[in-house]
Motif scaffolding. Structure first.
Motif, short mmCIF file in Angstrom:
data_model
loop_
_atom_site.label_atom_id
_atom_site.label_comp_id
_atom_site.label_asym_id
_atom_site.label_seq_id
_atom_site.Cartn_x
_atom_site.Cartn_y
_atom_site.Cartn_z
N ASP A 1 -10.78 7.32 4.20
CA ASP A 1 -9.84 6.51 4.98
C ASP A 1 -8.59 7.32 5.39
O ASP A 1 -7.97 7.97 4.54
CB ASP A 1 -9.42 5.33 4.09
N ARG B 1 -16.93 7.94 3.05
CA ARG B 1 -16.13 7.80 4.27
C ARG B 1 -14.69 7.84 3.76
O ARG B 1 -14.36 7.16 2.79
CB ARG B 1 -16.48 6.48 4.96
N ARG C 1 -7.62 -8.46 12.61
CA ARG C 1 -8.96 -7.93 12.89
C ARG C 1 -10.08 -8.85 12.40
O ARG C 1 -11.22 -8.41 12.20
CB ARG C 1 -9.10 -6.56 12.22
N GLN D 1 0.84 -1.20 0.00
CA GLN D 1 0.00 0.00 0.00
C GLN D 1 0.88 1.26 0.00
O GLN D 1 0.98 1.96 1.01
CB GLN D 1 -0.91 0.00 1.25
N ASP E 1 -12.36 -2.53 12.46
CA ASP E 1 -10.95 -2.51 12.88
C ASP E 1 -10.70 -2.91 14.33
O ASP E 1 -9.55 -3.05 14.73
CB ASP E 1 -10.37 -1.10 12.68
#
Ligand code: NOJ
Length: 487
Positions: A182, A180, A353, A150, A299
Motif C-alpha cells: 500500500d 500488494r 468509495r 492512520q 478505490d
C-alpha cells in the motif's frame, strides 16, 4: 491477478460482511475463470476506520474475517488449486490503535511546534484538512497522510525497518506468495518534509518521491527474495517515468511489479489511451520492468460505470488482457458489475468509495448466496440477480464467459502473454496493435467509436475473440474489440 475485497466477496457467518471462508468456498470460481493469483485487500486486525488499511496488529487476522487457521486453510486450498495468494501489506502507516503508537512513539513522524500552526501545508488524502494532528498528551504534531486514525510510520528509524520486515516474514513463514504494498512510494519521506508545488495541490500522497524509499525497497526485496516471494507496489505517482524507477535495477532490484495508474484514470478515448500505452512502451521495458494494467479496484468507480456501457467494459477488458503486462482484475468486473447506488444514510467510507465495494452476488435468489441474517454491509449493485455469477454461468453469451474466453486466449498465446508490442497503422478512433512472440502473432483491434475499423492487414485472419460474440469480419465494425490470429 484477481483482487478480492474480502468484506464484499461472500459472507458465510451471517453478519453481513464477507470473510475468508467466503473466498475459500468460491475458489472454484477463480479457477474456472482462469486467473493465476489472488490478492486480498487487508485482512489484519483493524478498527476499520479505513476498512483494514489501518492495521492494529500485523500478525493477526481480524475476527470479522476469521482466524489464522482460516487463512492457513485458504492458502492451502488455493495452492492445491494452482492459485498463488498475495496479502495486502500496509507499510506507510498503522492504526492509531496499534500498540506501537502508545509504546513506541519513536516509530512515528513527529514535529514540534505550536498547536495552532501545522508544520507545513500538506493536506490529508481524503479531505481538505491538514495531514497533521496535534497530540495533546505529547504536545506535538504527528503526520497522517490519510486519516488522523492512520499515523505515518517513520522508516528512518532502523527499529521500524526491522519491525516491518518482521511483519513480512510472519506471513511468508505461513506460506503466502507475496504482497500488494500500500502507497509504498511514501515510506521513505522521513523528516525532510518540503512544501509541495501548487499544482500538486498540497496532497503529498501523489507527490512524495524521495531517494530513501528506493533504499528501503531494496531491503524489502532482499527479504522477499529469501522466500522467492513477489510484490506489486502501489506507487501512486501519476507519472509512468517515475513509476518505472520503483522497479530498481538488475543490480539493485526493488518492486517486482508496480501499479501505474495513468491508465486507470484515462477516459474511454482512443487518443488518450494511445498516449498512455506509448508511455508504458517507452518507460516500462527492459529487464525487470514489466508493466501492469488496472481498470478497476476498490478505490475508484468500476470501469463498467465509468465507461457507461457493457460493450465498452468488454472492450476495455480486451485492452487489459492483451497489452504487454500483467492484468489486474477487481472481483466483480468479470460480472460486469456497476457501482451500487449508496444512499447517504448507508455511506460508510471516509473516502466516498462505497459504490465500487458493493457485495458480489453469487446467485439470483434473494440474499444472492450470502449467509443471510444481517443485511449486507453495503447495498447490492444494480441488476444483482441477472448479474450474479450463477445467472451468468448459465449464459455463454454473458460477460462472465467473455472474460473466461479472453483469459483463455491470453493463456494459449505466447504472443499475448509476453510478446513484443507494435502499433498498426489505423483510423485514429481505432487502437490497432500486434503482439508477437516467435512464430506466434496476434492482432488486436479496439474500436472506440461507431466508425468501422479499417486496418490494412495482409494475409488471412480469423476472429479469435470478439466482444459481441460475432465470428466474421463484421466484428470489425462494432463498438467493441476483437483479437485476431492468422488463419
Ligand atoms: C491506498 C488504498 O488502496 C486505499 O484503499 C487506502 O485508503 C489508502 N491507500 C490508505 O491506506
Amino acid at each position: 491477478m484477481y483482487q478480492v475485497y474480502p468484506r464484499s466477496f461472500c459472507d458465510t457467518t451471517g453478519n453481513g460482511v464477507g470473510d475468508l471462508d467466503g473466498l475459500r468456498t468460491h475458489l472454484d470460481h477463480l479457477v474456472w475463470l482462469g486467473v493465476d493469483a489472488v490478492w486480498l485487500s487487508p485482512i489484519c486486525r483493524s478498527p476499520m476506520a479505513d476498512f483494514g488499511y489501518d492495521v492494529s496488529a500485523y500478525d493477526e487476522v481480524d475476527p470479522l474475517f476469521g482466524t489464522l487457521d482460516d487463512l492457513d486453510a485458504l492458502v492451502a486450498e488455493a495452492h492445491a488449486a494452482g492459485l498463488r495468494v498475495l496479502l495486502d501489506w500496509v507499510p506507510n502507516h498503522t492504526s492509531i490503535e496499534h500498540p506501537w503508537f502508545a509504546e513506541r512513539p519513536d516509530f512515528y513522524v513527529w514535529v514540534d511546534g505550536d498547536p495552532g500552526t501545522p508544520p507545513n501545508r500538506w493536506i490529508e488524502a481524503f479531505g481538505d484538512g491538514p495531514a497533521w494532528a496535534w497530540d495533546e498528551g505529547r504536545g506535538r504534531w504527528y503526520l497522517h497522510l490519510f486519516l488522523a486514525e492512520q499515523p505515518d510510520l517513520d522508516w528512518t528509524n532502523p527499529a521500524v525497518v526491522e519491525a516491518m520486515h518482521g511483519t513480512l516474514r510472519f506471513w511468508l513463514d505461513r506460506g503466502v506468495d507475496g504482497f500488494r504494498m500500500d502507497v509504498v512510494h511514501c515510506i521513505g519521506k522521513g523528516h525532510d518534509l518540503p512544501e509541495l508545488l501548487p499544482e500538486q495541490e498540497a496532497k503529498p500522497v501523489v507527490a512524495i518521491d524521495v531517494p530513501h524509499t528506493h533504499t528501503l525497497l531494496q531491503g524489502i526485496r532482499r527479504v522477499l527474495d529469501e522466500y522467492g516471494a513477489g510484490s506489486v507496489g502501489e506507487v501512486y505517482l501519476l507519472d509512468t517515468a517515475k513509476v518505472a524507477t520503483y522497479y530498481g535495477t538488475p543490480e539493485a532490484p526493488e518492486l517486482h511489479l508496480s501499479f501505474n495508474f495513468p491508465g486507470l484514470w484515462a477516459p474511454w478515448n482512443a487518443a488518450v489511451w494511445r498516449a498512455r500505452i506509448d508511455e508504458v512502451e517507452q518507460h516500462l521495458t527492459g529487464p525487470g520492468r514489466w508493466p501492469t494494467w488496472v481498470l478497476s479496484n476498490h478505490d475508484v468507480p468500476r470501469h463498467r460505470t465509468r465507461y457507461g456501457s457493457e460493450a465498452r467494459a468488454r472492450a476495455g477488458a480486451v485492452l487489459l488482457a492483451t497489452l504487454r503486462g500483467t492484468p489486474f482484475l477487481f472481483a466483480g468486473e468479470e460480472l460486469g458489475l456497476e457501482d451500487a447506488v449508496v444512499p447517504p444514510e448507508r455511506a460508510v467510507d471516509p473516502g466516498g468509495r462505497d459504490g465500487c465495494r458493493a457485495p458480489l452476488p453469487w446467485t439470483p435468489a434473494s440474499g444472492h448466496g450470502w449467509a443471510g441474517g444481517a443485511e449486507a454491509w453495503l447495498p447490492w449493485p444494480p441488476d444483482a440477480a441477472a448479474r450474479s455469477a450463477g445467472s451468468q454461468r448459465a449464459d455463454e453469451g454473458s460477460i462472465l464467459w467473455f472474460y473466461k474466453r479472453l483469459l483463455a486466449a491470453r493463456r494459449g498465446s505466447p504472443a499475448l502473454r509476453s510478446g513484443a508490442f507494435t502499433w498498426l497503422p489505423s483510423d485514429p478512433e481505432v487502437l490497432a496493435y500486434e503482439r508477437t512472440s516467435g512464430s506466434d502473432r496476434r492482432v488486436v483491434l479496439v474500436n472506440q467509436g461507431p466508425a468501422a475499423a479499417q486496418v490494412g492487414l495482409e494475409g488471412a485472419w480469423q476472429v479469435e475473440l470478439a466482444t459481441d460474440g460475432t465470428s466474421g469480419p463484421e466484428a470489425l465494425e462494432v463498438d467493441a474489440a476483437v483479437v485476431l490470429r492468422p488463419s
